[in-house]
Write a protein that holds these residues in place. Sequence first.
Motif, short mmCIF file in Angstrom:
data_model
loop_
_atom_site.label_atom_id
_atom_site.label_comp_id
_atom_site.label_asym_id
_atom_site.label_seq_id
_atom_site.Cartn_x
_atom_site.Cartn_y
_atom_site.Cartn_z
N HIS A 218 -32.93 34.65 -1.18
CA HIS A 218 -32.53 33.74 -0.12
C HIS A 218 -33.44 33.87 1.10
O HIS A 218 -33.93 32.87 1.64
CB HIS A 218 -31.08 34.01 0.28
CG HIS A 218 -30.55 33.08 1.33
ND1 HIS A 218 -30.36 33.47 2.63
CD2 HIS A 218 -30.18 31.77 1.26
CE1 HIS A 218 -29.89 32.46 3.32
NE2 HIS A 218 -29.78 31.42 2.52
N ALA A 219 -33.69 35.11 1.54
CA ALA A 219 -34.51 35.33 2.74
C ALA A 219 -35.95 34.93 2.53
O ALA A 219 -36.62 34.48 3.47
CB ALA A 219 -34.43 36.81 3.15
N SER A 220 -36.46 35.04 1.30
CA SER A 220 -37.86 34.73 1.02
C SER A 220 -38.17 33.25 1.19
O SER A 220 -39.35 32.88 1.31
CB SER A 220 -38.23 35.18 -0.39
OG SER A 220 -37.54 34.42 -1.37
N GLN A 221 -37.16 32.41 1.24
CA GLN A 221 -37.40 30.97 1.42
C GLN A 221 -38.13 30.68 2.72
O GLN A 221 -38.96 29.76 2.78
CB GLN A 221 -36.07 30.20 1.42
CG GLN A 221 -35.31 30.25 0.12
CD GLN A 221 -34.00 29.49 0.23
OE1 GLN A 221 -33.93 28.30 -0.07
NE2 GLN A 221 -32.96 30.18 0.70
N TYR A 229 -34.98 28.44 12.47
CA TYR A 229 -34.29 29.73 12.46
C TYR A 229 -35.36 30.80 12.65
O TYR A 229 -36.43 30.72 12.03
CB TYR A 229 -33.55 29.95 11.14
CG TYR A 229 -32.74 31.23 11.10
CD1 TYR A 229 -31.43 31.25 11.56
CD2 TYR A 229 -33.30 32.42 10.63
CE1 TYR A 229 -30.68 32.42 11.55
CE2 TYR A 229 -32.57 33.60 10.63
CZ TYR A 229 -31.26 33.59 11.09
OH TYR A 229 -30.54 34.76 11.08
N PRO A 230 -35.12 31.79 13.51
CA PRO A 230 -36.16 32.81 13.79
C PRO A 230 -36.57 33.56 12.53
O PRO A 230 -35.77 34.25 11.91
CB PRO A 230 -35.46 33.76 14.78
CG PRO A 230 -34.37 32.94 15.39
CD PRO A 230 -33.90 32.02 14.32
N THR A 231 -37.83 33.42 12.14
CA THR A 231 -38.29 34.05 10.90
C THR A 231 -38.27 35.58 10.99
O THR A 231 -38.19 36.25 9.96
CB THR A 231 -39.72 33.60 10.57
OG1 THR A 231 -40.58 33.85 11.69
CG2 THR A 231 -39.75 32.12 10.23
N LEU A 232 -38.32 36.13 12.21
CA LEU A 232 -38.27 37.58 12.37
C LEU A 232 -37.01 38.15 11.73
O LEU A 232 -37.05 39.19 11.06
CB LEU A 232 -38.33 37.95 13.85
CG LEU A 232 -38.17 39.44 14.18
CD1 LEU A 232 -39.31 40.24 13.55
CD2 LEU A 232 -38.12 39.66 15.68
N TRP A 236 -36.56 40.71 8.54
CA TRP A 236 -35.76 41.93 8.63
C TRP A 236 -34.75 42.00 7.50
O TRP A 236 -34.57 43.05 6.87
CB TRP A 236 -35.06 42.00 9.98
CG TRP A 236 -34.08 43.13 10.08
CD1 TRP A 236 -32.73 43.05 10.13
CD2 TRP A 236 -34.38 44.53 10.11
NE1 TRP A 236 -32.15 44.30 10.20
CE2 TRP A 236 -33.16 45.23 10.19
CE3 TRP A 236 -35.58 45.26 10.07
CZ2 TRP A 236 -33.10 46.62 10.23
CZ3 TRP A 236 -35.50 46.64 10.11
CH2 TRP A 236 -34.28 47.30 10.19
N ILE A 237 -34.08 40.89 7.21
CA ILE A 237 -33.10 40.85 6.13
C ILE A 237 -33.77 41.13 4.79
O ILE A 237 -33.26 41.90 3.96
CB ILE A 237 -32.39 39.47 6.10
CG1 ILE A 237 -31.53 39.29 7.35
CG2 ILE A 237 -31.53 39.33 4.84
CD1 ILE A 237 -31.01 37.87 7.54
N ALA A 238 -34.95 40.52 4.57
CA ALA A 238 -35.67 40.74 3.32
C ALA A 238 -36.10 42.20 3.18
O ALA A 238 -35.99 42.80 2.10
CB ALA A 238 -36.89 39.82 3.26
#
Length: 278
Positions: A218-221, A229-232, A236-238
């Motif tokens: 999901h985060a890699s999208q 949405y802030p990619t930072l 971090w989630i990834a």
Amino acid sequence: MAGFILNAQKMWDEVLINADPRVEDWFMMSSFVPSLVICVLYVIIVLLGPSLMANRKPLDIKNVLLVYNLGMVALSTYIFMEFLLSGWATGYSLHCQPVDYSNSKAAMRMASACWWFYISKFIELFDTIFFIMRKKFRQVSFLHVFHHGIMPFSWWFGVKFVPGGFGTFHALLNSFIHLMMYTYYGLAALGPQYQKYLWWKKYMTKMQLTQFILCLIHASQLLYMDCNYPTLFAYWIALYAGIFLVLFANFYHQSYISHKSKPQSNGAVQNGVKEKSN
């Protein structure tokens, strides 16, 4: 030194410009310092706890554990349902989902769900304290402590800046995993007569591994998608999901593959840690 502090303060003030004003007055949200202090104290307790308990008998806190686990099941269920009803079951996209910073009922409900998820991570620190009180020191593994110690502080930033949207997908999954985990853990605390209901021990770790895989995907999208949405936070989630995927996979391998020929005790799984029932 004074100049460095002033520059750091200036940079932090610039960061705070992007903070969500809706949560400014919420409990623990005006500053990250209380969250950081609690997490540091947690690590200190983990380091000193075994020494403090070395010459003491394990504490019998069965009734406390029953109440605690029942309460955590209720709280995790509430948070999971709130994530669903405030977004993920009412129109949120699995792809690009910006944060709704309005004061609408749905947006405020989602922000509140994020705050409750953040608060729950502090309550979960008692998992480790209970291990130490019962002298279950083997359960206080690096995986366990790292997971518990980093979540509350990191989620302060989530609530402060992005309380909703894309980044709450992993919190939705995690709250579901935890309601299942505390149900399991509560049954294990009831005693040996409930072992027949604990046949799904192995599958708890599989569920946790699945959670991290889904979070990574999901985060890699956002690596190749334009999204408001802030990619930072997605990075971090990834990163977080990747680290724990490796740690939990190692735990799974050690517990169920490399040692599968050895007798396995029936017990609960607490963030990748098997807990023998009392």
